[in-house]
Design an enzyme around this catalytic site. Sequence first.
Site, PDB file in Angstrom:
ATOM      1  N   SER A 129       0.837  -1.191   0.000  1.00 60.14           N
ATOM      2  CA  SER A 129       0.000   0.000   0.000  1.00 60.14           C
ATOM      3  C   SER A 129       0.880   1.253   0.000  1.00 60.14           C
ATOM      4  O   SER A 129       1.631   1.464  -0.941  1.00 60.14           O
ATOM      5  CB  SER A 129      -0.974  -0.045   1.179  1.00 60.14           C
ATOM      6  OG  SER A 129      -2.027   0.872   1.020  1.00 60.14           O
ATOM      7  N   HIS A 164      -3.875  -1.906  -4.564  1.00 58.10           N
ATOM      8  CA  HIS A 164      -5.293  -2.265  -4.419  1.00 58.10           C
ATOM      9  C   HIS A 164      -6.069  -2.080  -5.722  1.00 58.10           C
ATOM     10  O   HIS A 164      -7.228  -1.672  -5.720  1.00 58.10           O
ATOM     11  CB  HIS A 164      -5.942  -1.426  -3.314  1.00 58.10           C
ATOM     12  CG  HIS A 164      -5.165  -1.360  -2.047  1.00 58.10           C
ATOM     13  ND1 HIS A 164      -4.807  -2.490  -1.335  1.00 58.10           N
ATOM     14  CD2 HIS A 164      -4.667  -0.295  -1.354  1.00 58.10           C
ATOM     15  CE1 HIS A 164      -4.118  -2.122  -0.248  1.00 58.10           C
ATOM     16  NE2 HIS A 164      -4.018  -0.806  -0.255  1.00 58.10           N
TER      17      HIS A 164
END
Length: 240
Positions: A129, A164
């Site tokens: 992330s 993501h």
Amino acid sequence: MAANPTRRLALLGGGFSTDDDGLLDDWTLGHARAPRPRVCFVPTASGDAPAYIERFLTAFESRACEPSVLPLFQRELDDDALRAFLLSQDVVYVGGGNTANLLAVWRTHGVDRLLREAYDGGTLMCGISAGANCWGEGSHTDSFGPLTFLPDGLGLLAGSACPHYDSEPGRRPSYRKAVGTGMLPAGWAVDDGVGALFEDGLLTETVTRVPEAVLYRVEPGDGGDAGERALTCRLLSGTT
């Protein structure tokens, strides 16, 4: 004179913070320069969240490695000790959270310069992330609330990054628009479950713990959009 060490960097779409099987973490450790690597977790993007740190230690203390943590919100090391500590690591593992805040705190403490020095010396850089976003020249982020582009990063990896890609609503069209309009340079979009290894700036290996998850190369196209090319990933052993 010894040859320059290979510079290694891995973008992770999972790991100890999201998965229970440990496949991506084991794959990452397998690319460290030492058989029992020193692994430093950097939780800056989460504000050094205690639960995040505890989860890292629980996951890595049982592995064949020497885990440690670098806190910056309650920093303990002076400049010389901080440099020595980071340069001694075989793996720097950066956690998720707020990418913009992470970069600001690192620069305040000089960690950005030290990470580049460690990377040039052969330390494997990796993260999930925000910990994947930070290595590029820019990234796709929710650091400011809504999804947007951040034309900022350490620049260890050319181009931009988007985590993501398959799991968060809006990620795909927003990142494609940012690349297509030139707000971000061409880059890499990571599905959850994927690991991508770069050596001296070149993509050398792609793996996944999730069947059908892939890495995408996203480049400017026509009409302000971007084109994407899916790169097949090897399914990690132990995945069902």
